[in-house]
Design a protein around this motif. Structure first.
Motif, PDB file in Angstrom:
ATOM      1  N   LEU A 140      -3.242   5.389   4.014  1.00  0.00           N
ATOM      2  CA  LEU A 140      -3.847   5.916   5.231  1.00  0.00           C
ATOM      3  C   LEU A 140      -4.236   4.830   6.220  1.00  0.00           C
ATOM      4  CD1 LEU A 140      -6.145   8.678   3.671  1.00  0.00           C
ATOM      5  CD2 LEU A 140      -3.891   8.954   4.726  1.00  0.00           C
ATOM      6  N   GLY A 141      -4.481   3.628   5.745  1.00  0.00           N
ATOM      7  CA  GLY A 141      -4.830   2.532   6.638  1.00  0.00           C
ATOM      8  C   GLY A 141      -6.303   2.509   7.013  1.00  0.00           C
ATOM      9  N   VAL A 142      -6.617   1.610   7.950  1.00  0.00           N
ATOM     10  CA  VAL A 142      -7.991   1.402   8.415  1.00  0.00           C
ATOM     11  C   VAL A 142      -8.005   1.513   9.939  1.00  0.00           C
ATOM     12  CG1 VAL A 142      -9.951  -0.189   8.454  1.00  0.00           C
ATOM     13  CG2 VAL A 142      -8.421  -0.126   6.460  1.00  0.00           C
ATOM     14  N   GLY A 143      -9.000   2.192  10.482  1.00  0.00           N
ATOM     15  CA  GLY A 143      -9.105   2.349  11.923  1.00  0.00           C
ATOM     16  C   GLY A 143      -9.710   1.135  12.603  1.00  0.00           C
ATOM     17  N   ALA A 167      -3.997 -13.067   4.602  1.00  0.00           N
ATOM     18  CA  ALA A 167      -2.961 -13.788   5.333  1.00  0.00           C
ATOM     19  C   ALA A 167      -1.620 -13.662   4.612  1.00  0.00           C
ATOM     20  CB  ALA A 167      -3.345 -15.257   5.480  1.00  0.00           C
ATOM     21  N   GLY A 168      -0.575 -13.389   5.376  1.00  0.00           N
ATOM     22  CA  GLY A 168       0.760 -13.224   4.823  1.00  0.00           C
ATOM     23  C   GLY A 168       1.195 -11.785   4.692  1.00  0.00           C
ATOM     24  N   ASP A 169       0.248 -10.831   4.710  1.00  0.00           N
ATOM     25  CA  ASP A 169       0.609  -9.421   4.609  1.00  0.00           C
ATOM     26  C   ASP A 169       1.391  -8.974   5.838  1.00  0.00           C
ATOM     27  OD1 ASP A 169      -0.625  -9.145   2.174  1.00  0.00           O
ATOM     28  OD2 ASP A 169      -2.483  -8.305   2.981  1.00  0.00           O
ATOM     29  N   ILE A 170       2.362  -8.084   5.611  1.00  0.00           N
ATOM     30  CA  ILE A 170       3.110  -7.458   6.696  1.00  0.00           C
ATOM     31  C   ILE A 170       2.463  -6.100   6.966  1.00  0.00           C
ATOM     32  CG2 ILE A 170       5.369  -6.787   7.564  1.00  0.00           C
ATOM     33  CD1 ILE A 170       5.218  -9.710   6.823  1.00  0.00           C
ATOM     34  N   LEU A 171       1.967  -5.899   8.189  1.00  0.00           N
ATOM     35  CA  LEU A 171       1.242  -4.681   8.539  1.00  0.00           C
ATOM     36  C   LEU A 171       1.913  -3.973   9.707  1.00  0.00           C
ATOM     37  CD1 LEU A 171      -2.479  -5.918   8.367  1.00  0.00           C
ATOM     38  CD2 LEU A 171      -1.034  -5.081   6.508  1.00  0.00           C
ATOM     39  N   MET A 172       1.483  -2.728   9.907  1.00  0.00           N
ATOM     40  CA  MET A 172       1.891  -1.962  11.081  1.00  0.00           C
ATOM     41  C   MET A 172       0.639  -1.355  11.696  1.00  0.00           C
ATOM     42  SD  MET A 172       4.429   1.373  11.452  1.00  0.00           S
ATOM     43  CE  MET A 172       5.990   0.515  11.596  1.00  0.00           C
ATOM     44  N   THR A 227      -9.651   2.208  19.947  1.00  0.00           N
ATOM     45  CA  THR A 227     -10.315   2.693  18.729  1.00  0.00           C
ATOM     46  C   THR A 227      -9.585   3.865  18.076  1.00  0.00           C
ATOM     47  OG1 THR A 227     -11.729   4.064  20.139  1.00  0.00           O
ATOM     48  CG2 THR A 227     -12.598   1.937  19.451  1.00  0.00           C
ATOM     49  N   ASN A 228      -8.575   4.420  18.741  1.00  0.00           N
ATOM     50  CA  ASN A 228      -7.801   5.496  18.110  1.00  0.00           C
ATOM     51  C   ASN A 228      -6.602   4.960  17.343  1.00  0.00           C
ATOM     52  OD1 ASN A 228      -6.330   4.626  20.285  1.00  0.00           O
ATOM     53  ND2 ASN A 228      -5.741   6.683  20.972  1.00  0.00           N
ATOM     54  N   ALA A 229      -6.540   3.643  17.158  1.00  0.00           N
ATOM     55  CA  ALA A 229      -5.421   3.015  16.456  1.00  0.00           C
ATOM     56  C   ALA A 229      -5.757   2.845  14.967  1.00  0.00           C
ATOM     57  CB  ALA A 229      -5.095   1.662  17.074  1.00  0.00           C
ATOM     58  N   THR A 230      -4.699   2.692  14.156  1.00  0.00           N
ATOM     59  CA  THR A 230      -4.831   2.533  12.708  1.00  0.00           C
ATOM     60  C   THR A 230      -3.942   1.391  12.236  1.00  0.00           C
ATOM     61  OG1 THR A 230      -5.253   4.912  12.436  1.00  0.00           O
ATOM     62  CG2 THR A 230      -4.602   3.678  10.469  1.00  0.00           C
ATOM     63  N   VAL A 231      -4.465   0.587  11.304  1.00  0.00           N
ATOM     64  CA  VAL A 231      -3.713  -0.517  10.710  1.00  0.00           C
ATOM     65  C   VAL A 231      -3.452  -0.188   9.245  1.00  0.00           C
ATOM     66  CG1 VAL A 231      -3.639  -3.000  10.291  1.00  0.00           C
ATOM     67  CG2 VAL A 231      -4.921  -2.104  12.230  1.00  0.00           C
ATOM     68  N   ALA A 232      -2.192  -0.365   8.806  1.00  0.00           N
ATOM     69  CA  ALA A 232      -1.829  -0.089   7.410  1.00  0.00           C
ATOM     70  C   ALA A 232      -0.721  -1.045   6.984  1.00  0.00           C
ATOM     71  CB  ALA A 232      -1.380   1.363   7.256  1.00  0.00           C
ATOM     72  N   TYR A 233      -0.496  -1.109   5.672  1.00  0.00           N
ATOM     73  CA  TYR A 233       0.601  -1.925   5.157  1.00  0.00           C
ATOM     74  C   TYR A 233       1.937  -1.380   5.658  1.00  0.00           C
ATOM     75  CZ  TYR A 233      -2.442  -4.372   1.860  1.00  0.00           C
ATOM     76  OH  TYR A 233      -3.421  -5.148   1.297  1.00  0.00           O
ATOM     77  N   PHE A 234       2.831  -2.282   6.008  1.00  0.00           N
ATOM     78  CA  PHE A 234       4.188  -1.911   6.384  1.00  0.00           C
ATOM     79  C   PHE A 234       5.043  -1.821   5.129  1.00  0.00           C
ATOM     80  CE2 PHE A 234       8.514  -3.500   7.665  1.00  0.00           C
ATOM     81  CZ  PHE A 234       8.925  -2.314   8.270  1.00  0.00           C
ATOM     82  N   LYS A 235       5.662  -0.662   4.930  1.00  0.00           N
ATOM     83  CA  LYS A 235       6.488  -0.434   3.749  1.00  0.00           C
ATOM     84  C   LYS A 235       7.954  -0.509   4.140  1.00  0.00           C
ATOM     85  CE  LYS A 235       6.650   3.749   2.214  1.00  0.00           C
ATOM     86  NZ  LYS A 235       6.207   4.984   1.559  1.00  0.00           N
ATOM     87  N   SER A 236       8.695  -1.363   3.445  1.00  0.00           N
ATOM     88  CA  SER A 236      10.140  -1.483   3.638  1.00  0.00           C
ATOM     89  C   SER A 236      10.758  -1.626   2.261  1.00  0.00           C
ATOM     90  CB  SER A 236      10.473  -2.692   4.521  1.00  0.00           C
ATOM     91  OG  SER A 236      11.857  -2.745   4.811  1.00  0.00           O
ATOM     92  N   VAL A 237      11.351  -0.540   1.745  1.00  0.00           N
ATOM     93  CA  VAL A 237      11.849  -0.514   0.370  1.00  0.00           C
ATOM     94  C   VAL A 237      13.288  -0.010   0.342  1.00  0.00           C
ATOM     95  CG1 VAL A 237       9.546  -0.130  -0.573  1.00  0.00           C
ATOM     96  CG2 VAL A 237      11.005   1.822  -0.074  1.00  0.00           C
TER      97      VAL A 237
END
Length: 344
Positions: A140-143, A167-172, A227-237
């Motif tokens: 779900l990510g973090v706002g 540091a190093g994580d790929i996010l969206m 503030t209506n934005a969300t940050v989450a891990y980027f998934k590429s599988v």
């Protein structure tokens, strides 16, 4: 004088055993009983192995379609909805498959994939089998807590403390208007700030500007996430059929190649999956297409996949045809999975 009759004498007979004929009859009867017992035992053993093989196939099928189906349903989306405008500031965007935004795409048996190349070593993709590449956000990510300023375009201020990112994580990051793929260069836990500067990293960011379309130079395309934005891990599988190195158990498994801080990691997920065939359905179309028949634009219209998986039992010499798969049980099962983010 009367004479008493003498008692009748019983002739003496020496103790006698079974005759040869009797022994032979007993041996034949015994062999029949033993043979019948062995036949029942072998029949029960074969029935047990068949049931065990069927149970394994059912368990493999249930696990495969459950996990793979969950990821396909979430493909081409993010925490904010459908991703039609995606900025990508990764340095290797357009070069490496995992870093290039596609949403979803499938590959036929002769088409190579960047995350799962063909080969014969454990973890390598099996020649002639299909594969599917899935992208989106994970979880779900973090706002965000506050609006960025133009001078802080590379900083994302989270609305609550978290130890998820480093540091190093790929996010969206996304909002209702667009999304951006980037790499974390620094996470400031004291003020819960995700920093995405350009420069160092693997692969690193080419710009601090997170707007769409991407311009790979500073300041790039400016964009301020609110503030209506969300940050989450980027998934590429990439899901594919791979060699598992255990030929005595069939030798094939369902694999998942994923990205961890810019590096591709391949994981065995379900053993006993020997083949995968994929067909795609496009919105508004009545038929199903082979993956090679679709270009990048057509893949943006795909709203469902038809997956046919082939399963093999680990135990061999179960069927009467020992020349096919060493006598292993085999089953082909087909499921249709819709992309939740592209349904009307």
């Amino acid at each position: 004088m009367n004479k008493h009759p003498s008692p009748r004498r019983i002739p003496f007979r020496a103790p006698q055993g079974f005759t040869l004929v009797e022994l032979m009859i007993a041996m034949v009867l015994g062999l029949l009983v033993v043979g019948a017992t062995i036949g029942v035992f072998l029949s029960n053993q074969q029935t047990y192995r068949i049931n065990e093989g069927l149970s394994q196939i059912q368990e493999s099928a249930r696990t495969s379609f459950e996990i793979l189906g969950r990821e396909i349903r979430q493909a081409a989306g993010n925490a904010c909805g459908d991703s039609t405008r995606v900025a990508n500031v990764l340095n290797n965007a357009g070069t490496d498959e995992w870093a290039t935004w596609a949403g979803i795409r499938a590959y036929e048996g002769g088409e190579a994939t960047g995350m799962a190349p063909f080969g014969t070593a454990p973890g390598d993709r099996v020649q002639g089998t299909h594969a599917v590449h899935i992208q989106g956000t994970d979880g779900l990510g973090v706002g965000l807590a506050e609006r960025q300023s133009a001078a802080q375009s590379a900083n994302l201020f989270l609305n609550l403390p978290t130890d998820e990112f480093e540091a190093g994580d790929i996010l969206m990051v996304c909002d209702p208007n667009q999304a951006t793929i980037f790499q974390v260069t620094n996470y400031q836990s004291q003020n819960t700030t995700v920093v995405a500067n350009s420069g160092a990293g693997n692969p690193g960011n080419c710009s601090t500007g997170q707007g769409y379309p991407t311009v790979c130079q500073n300041p790039g395309t400016p964009y301020i996430y609110d503030t209506n934005a969300t940050v989450a891990y980027f998934k590429s599988v990439t899901w594919y059929i791979g060699h598992n190195g255990r030929d005595a158990e069939g030798g094939f498994s369902l694999y998942r190649a994923r990205v961890n801080q810019g590096n591709v990691v391949r994981e065995e997920v379900v053993a006993g999956v020997s083949d995968m065939t994929i067909r795609a359905h496009r919105s508004g179309m009545s038929g199903w297409d082979a993956p090679s028949a679709l270009n990048a634009t057509a893949w943006e219209q795909v709203d469902a996949l038809e997956l046919t998986l082939s399963f093999l039992s680990a135990s061999d010499r179960i069927t009467t045809n020992l020349n096919q798969d060493d006598g292993r049980l085999s089953r082909d099962l087909t499921h249709v999975i819709a992309l939740r983010n592209r349904l009307p």
